[in-house]
Design an enzyme around this catalytic site. Sequence first.
Site, short mmCIF file in Angstrom:
data_model
loop_
_atom_site.label_atom_id
_atom_site.label_comp_id
_atom_site.label_asym_id
_atom_site.label_seq_id
_atom_site.Cartn_x
_atom_site.Cartn_y
_atom_site.Cartn_z
N HIS A 1 89.42 77.72 53.57
CA HIS A 1 90.86 77.87 53.41
C HIS A 1 91.55 76.67 54.08
CE1 HIS A 1 94.41 80.82 54.46
NE2 HIS A 1 94.65 80.18 53.35
N GLU B 1 89.88 73.28 50.73
CA GLU B 1 91.27 73.34 50.22
C GLU B 1 92.15 72.37 51.02
OE1 GLU B 1 93.20 77.11 50.88
OE2 GLU B 1 94.69 76.73 49.31
N GLU C 1 89.25 84.03 52.91
CA GLU C 1 90.30 83.43 53.74
C GLU C 1 90.87 84.41 54.76
OE1 GLU C 1 92.91 82.15 50.52
OE2 GLU C 1 94.34 83.68 51.11
N HIS D 1 94.14 86.17 44.26
CA HIS D 1 94.86 86.67 45.44
C HIS D 1 94.78 88.19 45.58
CE1 HIS D 1 97.82 85.93 48.71
NE2 HIS D 1 97.21 84.77 48.70
N HIS E 1 96.68 71.85 44.60
CA HIS E 1 97.28 72.99 43.91
C HIS E 1 98.20 72.55 42.80
CE1 HIS E 1 96.98 76.19 47.30
NE2 HIS E 1 95.88 75.49 47.20
N TYR F 1 102.41 84.81 42.44
CA TYR F 1 101.74 84.15 43.57
C TYR F 1 101.32 82.73 43.17
CZ TYR F 1 98.19 82.22 46.39
OH TYR F 1 97.50 81.31 47.14
N ARG G 1 85.01 81.36 52.10
CA ARG G 1 86.25 80.60 52.36
C ARG G 1 86.83 80.79 53.76
NH1 ARG G 1 90.62 80.74 50.16
NH2 ARG G 1 90.86 78.51 50.05
N ASP H 1 99.74 77.02 56.18
CA ASP H 1 99.90 77.79 57.41
C ASP H 1 98.74 77.58 58.39
OD1 ASP H 1 99.17 79.36 54.93
OD2 ASP H 1 98.41 80.76 56.42
N GLU I 1 88.87 82.92 42.86
CA GLU I 1 89.03 83.22 44.29
C GLU I 1 89.63 84.60 44.53
OE1 GLU I 1 90.94 80.04 46.31
OE2 GLU I 1 91.93 81.35 47.75
C1 GCO Z 1 95.15 79.95 49.59
C2 GCO Z 1 95.80 81.18 50.11
C3 GCO Z 1 97.14 80.99 50.69
C4 GCO Z 1 97.56 82.27 51.41
C5 GCO Z 1 98.27 81.94 52.67
C6 GCO Z 1 98.67 83.17 53.44
O1 GCO Z 1 94.23 80.12 48.82
O2 GCO Z 1 95.55 78.88 49.99
O3 GCO Z 1 95.65 82.26 49.26
O4 GCO Z 1 98.10 80.56 49.76
O5 GCO Z 1 98.34 83.06 50.60
O6 GCO Z 1 97.47 81.12 53.45
O7 GCO Z 1 99.13 82.85 54.70
MG MG Z 2 93.64 82.07 48.44
#
Ligand code: GCO
Ligand code: MG
Length: 402
Positions: free
Chosen positions: A312, A339, A262, A212, A122, A159, A283, A316, A236
């Site tokens: 994904h 990712e 995701e 997002h 990222h 974001y 994803r 988290d 995405e």
């Molecule tokens: C990504 C996601 C994350 C989410 C997060 C939410 O592409 O990695 O969009 O950034 O926002 O996993 O819990």
């Molecule tokens: Mg995402």
Amino acid sequence: MRITDARVIVTCPGRNFVTLKIFTDEGVTGVGDATLNGRELTVASYLTDHVVPLLIGRDPARIEDTWQYLYRGAYWRRGPVTMSAIAAVDTALWDIKGKVAGLPVYQLLGGRSREGVTVYGHANAETVDEVLEEVARYRDLGYKAVRVQTAVPGLDATYGVSKDKMFYEPADAALPSESAWSTERYLDFVPSVFARVREEFGPDLKLLHDVHHRLTPIEAGRLGHALEPYALTWMEDPVPAELQEGFRLLRTHTRTPIAVGEVFNSIWDCHTLITEQLIDYIRATVVHAGGITHLRRIFDLAALYHVRSGSHGATDLSPVCMSAALHLDVSIPNFGLQEYMRHTPETDEVFPHGYWFEDGYLHPSEEPGLGVDIDEELAARYPYQPAYLPVSRLMDGTVHNW
Ligand code: GCO
Ligand code: MG
């Protein structure tokens, strides 16, 4: 062999994680990730109160049967809480099966289809000049693919943009923070970012961008069209995907490839998107989509329709999920990208793991099973801390999609 115990461990080594550890009468153990960002304790309770009692005495070798028992047997199907809980059990049982066989899990899934798992990092920054430096840093670390996010001029928070460049953490407050969103400013600005990045880095580096869930299909069609000259690997989550048919409209307006999934937790969330070839990358990942067993089913369906995986892998999702994802990634025929957001050193210590990064690729552990564990003593030193994802509002105060 029988399951004798299963423990749910909630820990916060920098962020919250929920982990299931299954114990057997022969001393073999397995781990599964059950983390659902901002709703962690619901999955912990689902497991402790409603799943663990059903596991005691079961044969851990019966992975498919246990999956069906937990899915069909609950009567109430699907949903992120249920599917994350089932995923944790499923992942732990694959870990046990690998250890019993003396093989890394990818060998049980058919063996290697590739030498390494291509990951994307990222690059994010407040300004375009800064983001060019970030992209260069990832390229210099060996990454073949980079997701690019910048702040949108005129918005206080955007974001994907964080102060700490290596350890992005969106769940940033004990109660949800709020930020303002302007689709107009965003659509006006983003194409100019990619024009600069593509010009600077040439055609080889894979570039990605995460919308997002902020746009409607026609807005996303406009953005995808504007980005076509910069040949993104994917755009995405352009649109929230509850309405899978909505992607028909988007698809007629752009040739920029689309990645979605995701927040999906079952094959039913994406079957129209896949079978009508409305997306290019799916994803979904192990922890939220029913574990290795169900995610593999999704990837197999996707393979029939030229859709590739793009799991994904945000912070988290714990190293337990990442380990499991890598065994799948390296074995399936239709792998696309994975990712990879790095975890903090505290998290890496709580979850000792054998996967490693080299030259833009992640490699699954060669140890039997998944090659990951949880250090329960260390985990106990980091108690749960409430943390929520932000909420997004339009300029007039209307709640929007974060
Ligand atoms: C990504 C996601 C994350 C989410 C997060 C939410 O592409 O990695 O969009 O950034 O926002 O996993 O819990
Ligand atoms: Mg995402």
